[in-house]
Scaffold this motif. Structure first.
Motif, mmCIF file in Angstrom:
data_model
loop_
_atom_site.group_PDB
_atom_site.id
_atom_site.type_symbol
_atom_site.label_atom_id
_atom_site.label_comp_id
_atom_site.label_asym_id
_atom_site.label_seq_id
_atom_site.Cartn_x
_atom_site.Cartn_y
_atom_site.Cartn_z
ATOM 1 N N LEU A 207 0.571 -1.341 -0.040
ATOM 2 C CA LEU A 207 0.000 0.009 0.100
ATOM 3 C C LEU A 207 0.812 1.354 0.037
ATOM 4 O O LEU A 207 1.981 1.355 0.655
ATOM 5 N N ASP A 208 0.259 2.256 -0.676
ATOM 6 C CA ASP A 208 1.020 3.617 -0.502
ATOM 7 C C ASP A 208 1.105 4.063 0.981
ATOM 8 O O ASP A 208 0.314 3.786 2.061
ATOM 9 N N ASN A 209 2.145 4.757 1.151
ATOM 10 C CA ASN A 209 2.561 5.618 2.527
ATOM 11 C C ASN A 209 1.050 6.502 2.843
ATOM 12 O O ASN A 209 0.613 7.167 2.018
ATOM 13 N N PRO A 210 0.505 6.293 4.380
ATOM 14 C CA PRO A 210 -0.430 7.121 4.597
ATOM 15 C C PRO A 210 0.220 8.529 4.747
ATOM 16 O O PRO A 210 1.028 8.879 4.802
ATOM 17 N N GLN A 211 -1.165 9.579 4.510
ATOM 18 C CA GLN A 211 -0.793 10.793 4.848
ATOM 19 C C GLN A 211 -1.163 11.504 6.069
ATOM 20 O O GLN A 211 -2.439 11.143 6.444
ATOM 21 N N ILE A 212 -0.501 12.342 6.357
ATOM 22 C CA ILE A 212 -0.888 12.831 7.819
ATOM 23 C C ILE A 212 -1.210 14.271 7.711
ATOM 24 O O ILE A 212 -0.479 15.127 6.968
ATOM 25 N N THR A 213 -2.600 14.610 8.142
ATOM 26 C CA THR A 213 -2.891 15.986 7.738
ATOM 27 C C THR A 213 -3.366 16.721 8.994
ATOM 28 O O THR A 213 -3.516 16.191 10.098
ATOM 29 N N ALA A 214 -3.320 17.973 8.944
ATOM 30 C CA ALA A 214 -3.678 18.994 9.975
ATOM 31 C C ALA A 214 -4.687 20.008 9.516
ATOM 32 O O ALA A 214 -4.452 20.608 8.540
ATOM 33 N N GLU A 215 -5.694 20.070 10.181
ATOM 34 C CA GLU A 215 -6.856 20.984 9.875
ATOM 35 C C GLU A 215 -6.951 22.075 10.771
ATOM 36 O O GLU A 215 -7.411 21.554 11.877
ATOM 37 N N ALA A 216 -6.717 23.239 10.687
ATOM 38 C CA ALA A 216 -6.780 24.538 11.659
ATOM 39 C C ALA A 216 -8.068 25.241 11.152
ATOM 40 O O ALA A 216 -8.440 25.575 10.115
ATOM 41 N N SER A 217 -8.961 25.786 12.263
ATOM 42 C CA SER A 217 -9.748 26.721 12.052
ATOM 43 C C SER A 217 -9.959 27.971 13.004
ATOM 44 O O SER A 217 -9.540 27.375 14.268
ATOM 45 N N PRO A 218 -10.242 29.230 12.994
ATOM 46 C CA PRO A 218 -10.222 30.083 14.176
ATOM 47 C C PRO A 218 -11.308 29.836 15.183
ATOM 48 O O PRO A 218 -11.383 30.310 16.195
ATOM 49 N N TYR A 219 -12.328 28.889 14.682
ATOM 50 C CA TYR A 219 -13.641 28.688 15.476
ATOM 51 C C TYR A 219 -13.212 27.277 16.278
ATOM 52 O O TYR A 219 -14.369 27.256 17.177
ATOM 53 N N GLU A 220 -12.423 26.401 15.924
ATOM 54 C CA GLU A 220 -12.512 25.203 16.192
ATOM 55 C C GLU A 220 -10.759 24.781 16.554
ATOM 56 O O GLU A 220 -10.034 25.106 16.238
ATOM 57 N N PRO A 221 -10.652 23.732 17.654
ATOM 58 C CA PRO A 221 -9.440 23.216 17.890
ATOM 59 C C PRO A 221 -8.736 22.614 16.659
ATOM 60 O O PRO A 221 -9.327 22.168 15.594
ATOM 61 N N LEU A 222 -7.511 22.641 16.528
ATOM 62 C CA LEU A 222 -6.494 21.701 15.754
ATOM 63 C C LEU A 222 -7.159 20.257 15.653
ATOM 64 O O LEU A 222 -7.443 19.773 16.327
ATOM 65 N N LEU A 223 -7.270 20.033 14.144
ATOM 66 C CA LEU A 223 -7.647 18.595 13.882
ATOM 67 C C LEU A 223 -6.531 17.825 13.350
ATOM 68 O O LEU A 223 -5.858 18.476 12.364
ATOM 69 N N VAL A 224 -6.303 16.722 13.820
ATOM 70 C CA VAL A 224 -5.306 15.909 13.010
ATOM 71 C C VAL A 224 -5.768 14.580 12.241
ATOM 72 O O VAL A 224 -6.795 13.941 12.898
ATOM 73 N N GLY A 225 -5.529 14.439 11.077
ATOM 74 C CA GLY A 225 -5.953 13.279 10.430
ATOM 75 C C GLY A 225 -5.117 12.496 9.545
ATOM 76 O O GLY A 225 -3.819 12.719 9.559
#
Length: 389
Positions: free
Chosen positions: A59-77
């Motif tokens: 399988l391909d290597n998984p990707q680590i993502t980060a999602e930031a918003s002024p109204y919500e805390p940081l989300l890591v995916g």
């Protein structure tokens, strides 16, 4: 002095070197194959392709993502791309074909090594026999040289006869030194192939056997390699087609704070191959690779058949020449020596005429040895082209 020539000719081809083990050509080939240095690169190439099997369908290597918003805390995916099962099957099948290609290339390298060692062994047989012939010729000529000096000093022959005997003896001595140097050089090549440290003694030169065939494609390794190249190109084409199918991506999002009230998020996506021109060009290029591989195989087959016919013609030529020497020339050479011996003893031939006759006979023996070597070389080459060494 010439009385011993008849005995010499009978003894010439029966002399063997004592107290040394004779190495056969099959043993020489096995020593060369067992010498790791000769086939190390080809063997490592096979290992390299085998090491790539597990990674071919991974399988391909998984990707680590980060999602930031002024109204919500940081989300890591974490996101994982997945191809359809046919893609992984085709990748593994392609790598299997590449392993097979490396194995065939290893066989080709082994066959080439076998051919080179057999040719080298034949050269050793030739030089051993040549040194043996010239060494005995030299012993006779040196004795004639010494006797001619005595006869000249006694006034029984003229200066021309004495000079001719001396010149001929010195020429044969020079030929012997050159033949010994050639033998030593060929031994160095043999030691390189076999890594043999002991003294080298080979079998007497024999007549190799060859059975002509009409189809040279059956066992020829080069043709098998080219056929495998076609198989690889076809697998590559299948892989390109399967990779144009939609891909699936799946992921999950994690909050970075315990105070976050939302549940864990999920992602699901599908890639759609909408770039038709780009996709069709990849398929067309893969198809061209198949066509190129087939064209190369067809060209190589024509070249192989032409080379086989050329070598077969040379084989028939050398076979005829060898038959001439065995049936006609060698008996004539022995007859020349016998008649010359009788005439010299009867006083009907002088030193010059006797030495010329002797030289003619030895030239026939040497030419026969040359024809024997040339014939065996064509047999080795024909068997190499057939892939049956």
């Amino acid at each position: 002095m010439l009385r011993s020539i008849g005995v010499f000719i009978t003894f010439l081809f029966s002399v063997s070197i004592q107290a040394q083990r004779t190495l056969t050509k099959e043993e020489a080939v096995q020593l060369a194959i067992g010498n790791q240095r000769n086939l190390q690169a080809a063997n490592l190439s096979v290992q390299q392709q085998q090491q790539l099997v597990k990674g071919s369908s991974a399988l391909d290597n998984p990707q680590i993502t980060a999602e930031a918003s002024p109204y919500e805390p940081l989300l890591v995916g974490v996101q994982q791309n997945l191809s359809l099962p046919s893609v992984y099957r085709n990748r593994k099948a392609l790598q299997t074909e590449r392993i097979r290609l490396a194995q065939l290339q290893f066989q080709g390298s082994q066959l080439e090594l076998t051919r080179d060692v057999r040719l080298n062994y034949l050269q050793l047989q030739y030089f051993f026999e040549r040194v043996r012939i010239i060494r005995y010729q030299d012993s006779i000529y040196q004795a004639i040289k010494e006797s001619s000096k005595r006869f000249f000093e006694a006034g029984q022959i003229n200066k021309l006869e004495e000079l001719f005997a001396t010149t001929q003896a010195d020429r044969i001595r020079n030929d012997l030194e050159r033949a010994l140097a050639d033998l030593r050089g060929e031994e160095q090549v043999f030691r390189f192939y076999t890594d043999l440290k002991d003294s080298i003694v080979v079998e007497p030169i024999e007549t190799y056997q060859f059975i002509p065939v009409t189809d040279t494609l059956v066992s020829n390794v080069q043709q098998q390699i080219l056929q495998q190249q076609i198989s690889i190109s076809q697998r590559q084409l299948q892989l390109e087609r399967s990779e144009l199918l939609p891909q699936v991506s799946a992921g999950v999002l994690f909050p970075t704070t315990k105070d976050y009230k939302r549940a864990v998020g999920y992602q699901l996506g599908v890639s759609i191959p909408i770039w038709g021109r780009q996709n069709r060009s990849r398929i067309a290029a893969a198809q061209s690779s198949v066509d190129i591989a087939r064209a190369e195989q067809d060209l190589e087959l024509q070249r192989l058949n032409a080379q086989y016919r050329q070598t077969l013609s040379a084989y028939q030529r050398e076979l005829q020449s060898l038959s001439y020497f065995n049936n006609t020339a060698l008996p004539q050479a022995r007859a020349i020596i016998d008649v010359s011996q009788r005439l010299f003893q009867g006083g009907e031939l002088n030193y010059i005429e006797s030495l010329r006759n002797l030289q003619t006979a030895f030239e026939i023996f040497t030419d026969h040895l040359e024809a024997h070597r040339a014939y065996n070389e064509t047999v080795i080459q024909l068997n190499f082209l057939k892939g049956t060494l």
